[in-house]
Design a protein around this motif. Structure first.
Motif, PDB file in Angstrom:
ATOM      1  N   HIS A 197      -3.514   3.769  -1.947  1.00 30.06           N
ATOM      2  CA  HIS A 197      -3.424   3.087  -3.236  1.00 30.06           C
ATOM      3  C   HIS A 197      -2.789   1.711  -3.065  1.00 30.06           C
ATOM      4  O   HIS A 197      -1.740   1.573  -2.428  1.00 30.06           O
ATOM      5  CB  HIS A 197      -2.571   3.894  -4.222  1.00 30.06           C
ATOM      6  CG  HIS A 197      -3.222   5.154  -4.676  1.00 30.06           C
ATOM      7  ND1 HIS A 197      -3.955   5.235  -5.837  1.00 30.06           N
ATOM      8  CD2 HIS A 197      -3.250   6.389  -4.119  1.00 30.06           C
ATOM      9  CE1 HIS A 197      -4.411   6.466  -5.977  1.00 30.06           C
ATOM     10  NE2 HIS A 197      -3.986   7.188  -4.950  1.00 30.06           N
TER      11      HIS A 197
ATOM     12  N   CYS B 212      -7.187  -2.299 -13.688  1.00 24.08           N
ATOM     13  CA  CYS B 212      -6.536  -2.299 -12.381  1.00 24.08           C
ATOM     14  C   CYS B 212      -5.052  -2.595 -12.587  1.00 24.08           C
ATOM     15  O   CYS B 212      -4.618  -2.929 -13.696  1.00 24.08           O
ATOM     16  CB  CYS B 212      -7.158  -3.346 -11.454  1.00 24.08           C
ATOM     17  SG  CYS B 212      -7.067  -5.034 -12.081  1.00 24.08           S
TER      18      CYS B 212
ATOM     19  N   TRP C 153       0.829  -1.195   0.000  1.00 23.66           N
ATOM     20  CA  TRP C 153       0.000   0.000   0.000  1.00 23.66           C
ATOM     21  C   TRP C 153       0.870   1.253   0.000  1.00 23.66           C
ATOM     22  O   TRP C 153       1.951   1.267   0.580  1.00 23.66           O
ATOM     23  CB  TRP C 153      -0.899   0.042   1.233  1.00 23.66           C
ATOM     24  CG  TRP C 153      -1.933  -1.035   1.279  1.00 23.66           C
ATOM     25  CD1 TRP C 153      -1.823  -2.261   1.864  1.00 23.66           C
ATOM     26  CD2 TRP C 153      -3.235  -0.990   0.700  1.00 23.66           C
ATOM     27  NE1 TRP C 153      -2.976  -2.980   1.691  1.00 23.66           N
ATOM     28  CE2 TRP C 153      -3.871  -2.219   0.987  1.00 23.66           C
ATOM     29  CE3 TRP C 153      -3.940  -0.019  -0.031  1.00 23.66           C
ATOM     30  CZ2 TRP C 153      -5.162  -2.505   0.554  1.00 23.66           C
ATOM     31  CZ3 TRP C 153      -5.230  -0.300  -0.444  1.00 23.66           C
ATOM     32  CH2 TRP C 153      -5.830  -1.537  -0.154  1.00 23.66           C
TER      33      TRP C 153
ATOM     34  N   THR D  68      -7.837   0.113  -4.325  1.00 26.83           N
ATOM     35  CA  THR D  68      -7.600   1.478  -3.864  1.00 26.83           C
ATOM     36  C   THR D  68      -8.909   2.097  -3.377  1.00 26.83           C
ATOM     37  O   THR D  68      -9.996   1.694  -3.788  1.00 26.83           O
ATOM     38  CB  THR D  68      -6.983   2.312  -5.004  1.00 26.83           C
ATOM     39  OG1 THR D  68      -5.613   1.910  -5.174  1.00 26.83           O
ATOM     40  CG2 THR D  68      -7.004   3.804  -4.729  1.00 26.83           C
TER      41      THR D  68
ATOM     42  N   VAL E 201       2.422   9.115  -6.471  1.00 27.29           N
ATOM     43  CA  VAL E 201       2.992   7.772  -6.618  1.00 27.29           C
ATOM     44  C   VAL E 201       4.421   7.855  -7.156  1.00 27.29           C
ATOM     45  O   VAL E 201       5.324   7.168  -6.661  1.00 27.29           O
ATOM     46  CB  VAL E 201       2.112   6.901  -7.533  1.00 27.29           C
ATOM     47  CG1 VAL E 201       2.823   5.593  -7.880  1.00 27.29           C
ATOM     48  CG2 VAL E 201       0.780   6.605  -6.862  1.00 27.29           C
TER      49      VAL E 201
ATOM     50  N   ASP F  35      -2.666  12.072  -8.108  1.00 27.91           N
ATOM     51  CA  ASP F  35      -2.338  10.730  -7.599  1.00 27.91           C
ATOM     52  C   ASP F  35      -1.073  10.210  -8.274  1.00 27.91           C
ATOM     53  O   ASP F  35      -0.181   9.660  -7.615  1.00 27.91           O
ATOM     54  CB  ASP F  35      -3.484   9.756  -7.863  1.00 27.91           C
ATOM     55  CG  ASP F  35      -4.742  10.073  -7.075  1.00 27.91           C
ATOM     56  OD1 ASP F  35      -4.648  10.758  -6.042  1.00 27.91           O
ATOM     57  OD2 ASP F  35      -5.824   9.620  -7.508  1.00 27.91           O
TER      58      ASP F  35
ATOM     59  N   TYR G 212      -0.039   0.449  -9.946  1.00 29.46           N
ATOM     60  CA  TYR G 212      -0.921   0.796  -8.827  1.00 29.46           C
ATOM     61  C   TYR G 212      -2.363   0.901  -9.307  1.00 29.46           C
ATOM     62  O   TYR G 212      -2.629   1.242 -10.458  1.00 29.46           O
ATOM     63  CB  TYR G 212      -0.472   2.090  -8.146  1.00 29.46           C
ATOM     64  CG  TYR G 212      -0.633   3.368  -8.948  1.00 29.46           C
ATOM     65  CD1 TYR G 212      -1.749   4.186  -8.784  1.00 29.46           C
ATOM     66  CD2 TYR G 212       0.346   3.785  -9.846  1.00 29.46           C
ATOM     67  CE1 TYR G 212      -1.894   5.372  -9.489  1.00 29.46           C
ATOM     68  CE2 TYR G 212       0.213   4.967 -10.568  1.00 29.46           C
ATOM     69  CZ  TYR G 212      -0.904   5.750 -10.390  1.00 29.46           C
ATOM     70  OH  TYR G 212      -1.042   6.916 -11.102  1.00 29.46           O
ATOM     71  N   ASP G 213      -3.282   0.572  -8.398  1.00 31.86           N
ATOM     72  CA  ASP G 213      -4.702   0.755  -8.659  1.00 31.86           C
ATOM     73  C   ASP G 213      -5.033   2.234  -8.541  1.00 31.86           C
ATOM     74  O   ASP G 213      -4.761   2.863  -7.513  1.00 31.86           O
ATOM     75  CB  ASP G 213      -5.549  -0.016  -7.648  1.00 31.86           C
ATOM     76  CG  ASP G 213      -5.480  -1.532  -7.828  1.00 31.86           C
ATOM     77  OD1 ASP G 213      -5.195  -1.981  -8.957  1.00 31.86           O
ATOM     78  OD2 ASP G 213      -5.711  -2.253  -6.840  1.00 31.86           O
ATOM     79  N   GLN G 214      -5.630   2.793  -9.574  1.00 30.76           N
ATOM     80  CA  GLN G 214      -6.042   4.186  -9.513  1.00 30.76           C
ATOM     81  C   GLN G 214      -7.282   4.338  -8.621  1.00 30.76           C
ATOM     82  O   GLN G 214      -7.948   3.371  -8.276  1.00 30.76           O
ATOM     83  CB  GLN G 214      -6.328   4.705 -10.918  1.00 30.76           C
ATOM     84  CG  GLN G 214      -5.122   4.638 -11.855  1.00 30.76           C
ATOM     85  CD  GLN G 214      -5.157   5.726 -12.890  1.00 30.76           C
ATOM     86  OE1 GLN G 214      -4.954   6.899 -12.566  1.00 30.76           O
ATOM     87  NE2 GLN G 214      -5.396   5.342 -14.138  1.00 30.76           N
ATOM     88  N   ARG G 215      -7.574   5.580  -8.257  1.00 26.97           N
ATOM     89  CA  ARG G 215      -8.714   5.852  -7.376  1.00 26.97           C
ATOM     90  C   ARG G 215      -9.990   5.243  -7.970  1.00 26.97           C
ATOM     91  O   ARG G 215     -10.264   5.343  -9.171  1.00 26.97           O
ATOM     92  CB  ARG G 215      -8.894   7.338  -7.130  1.00 26.97           C
ATOM     93  CG  ARG G 215      -9.110   8.184  -8.360  1.00 26.97           C
ATOM     94  CD  ARG G 215      -9.401   9.653  -7.984  1.00 26.97           C
ATOM     95  NE  ARG G 215      -8.360  10.203  -7.134  1.00 26.97           N
ATOM     96  CZ  ARG G 215      -8.583  11.056  -6.147  1.00 26.97           C
ATOM     97  NH1 ARG G 215      -9.830  11.472  -5.905  1.00 26.97           N
ATOM     98  NH2 ARG G 215      -7.602  11.528  -5.410  1.00 26.97           N
TER      99      ARG G 215
END
Length: 286
Positions: A22, A43, A11, A71, A92, A88, A63-66
């Protein structure tokens, strides 16, 4: 050491900075540091087949976006403004740079993620290495208004059709293929892509029905917040190298392909022209 097919999950928590938590995936390697940013409705795990085929020499991070994957998923249209996705991205990149003691050698984005990165880079100095944008949205003024609302409306209708969930992970993958079929140059979606999306982008509920982690309502808000990227960048500059991959087949009906191609090519050239250096590269057959 992990293999390309079994990333470590972790995370990044930016809540104290005004951001979100995220979920990130990391594939360890001794080579270049590469950050991958996925498209709307997908994802981080959707990149797994790509990382696998590129080999395990690089250190890959996704990374998973919002509102996607695991996330945090805030509510409301304003939470899915493209400048927030861009912020974001900036957080990151900064966190990855701090963690590894160097900026990414390459940032690879897919679809709207590339537009959002450009929005952020137009307002912030950020060490990103080379930016490789795979087929960003490239909306013009009409695409960011009338087209955006049409796509958002269609996505909400799709969510209504999927309200009962899916029978299995395989059904999740088949559902993704149905949604994308009109855009595919080949007969079907890659089997590994469908499996990765099901594994990382869905989960069973208490009744055993599989649900998409990215709710269609949140996906619709992504589309509703489209930005006319070339117009946005007209009086701005980007201090980065931007390489843009432009697919020869556009999101348009067969009879509208020529006009869509010309329009999108112009937007792509204008957008990349605002970068310190870069180019647009046409890719046929996709």
């Amino acid at each position: 050491m992990t293999t390309a097919s079994t990333p470590d999950a972790d995370w990044l928590d930016f809540r104290e900075q005004g951001g979100l938590r995220h979920r990130i995936l990391t594939w360890d390697g001794d080579g270049p540091l590469v950050l991958f940013v996925h498209a709307a409705s997908l994802c981080a795990g959707a990149w797994a087949p790509v990382v696998e085929r590129l080999g395990s020499g690089m250190r890959a991070i996704a990374y998973d976006q919002r509102g996607h994957g695991d996330t945090d998923a805030p509510t409301g249209s304003d939470a899915y403004a493209w400048n927030l996705f861009g912020d974001d991205f900036g957080r990151v990149v900064a966190a990855v740079t701090e963690r590894y003691g160097r900026a990414p050698d390459l940032c690879v984005t897919h679809s709207f993620a590339g537009d959002c990165a450009l929005v952020h880079l137009a307002a912030h100095r950020l060490e990103t290495g080379r930016m490789l944008l795979l087929d960003p949205v490239l909306a013009d003024a009409e695409g960011a208004t009338v087209g955006a609302e049409r796509l958002a409306k269609g996505t909400r209708r799709l969510g209504e059709k999927e309200a009962a969930g899916f029978d299995s992970p395989e059904a999740v993958g088949e559902g993704l293929e149905r949604v994308l079929r009109a855009q595919l140059e080949r007969d079907g979606l890659d089997a590994d892509a469908k499996a990765a999306f099901a594994a990382y982008g869905s989960a069973p509920d208490d009744s055993g029905r599989y649900r998409l982690k990215c709710r269609r309502e949140n996906e619709a808000e992504v589309y509703a917040n489209r930005v006319a990227i070339a117009d946005f960048l007209d009086d701005r500059s980007i201090d980065a190298e931007v390489q843009l991959v432009f697919s020869s087949r556009r999101r348009a009906k067969p009879e509208d392909q020529a006009a869509a191609y010309a329009r999108d090519w112009d937007v792509a050239q204008r957008a990349v022209g605002r970068a310190r250096e870069g180019a647009v590269h046409r890719l046929d057959g996709v």
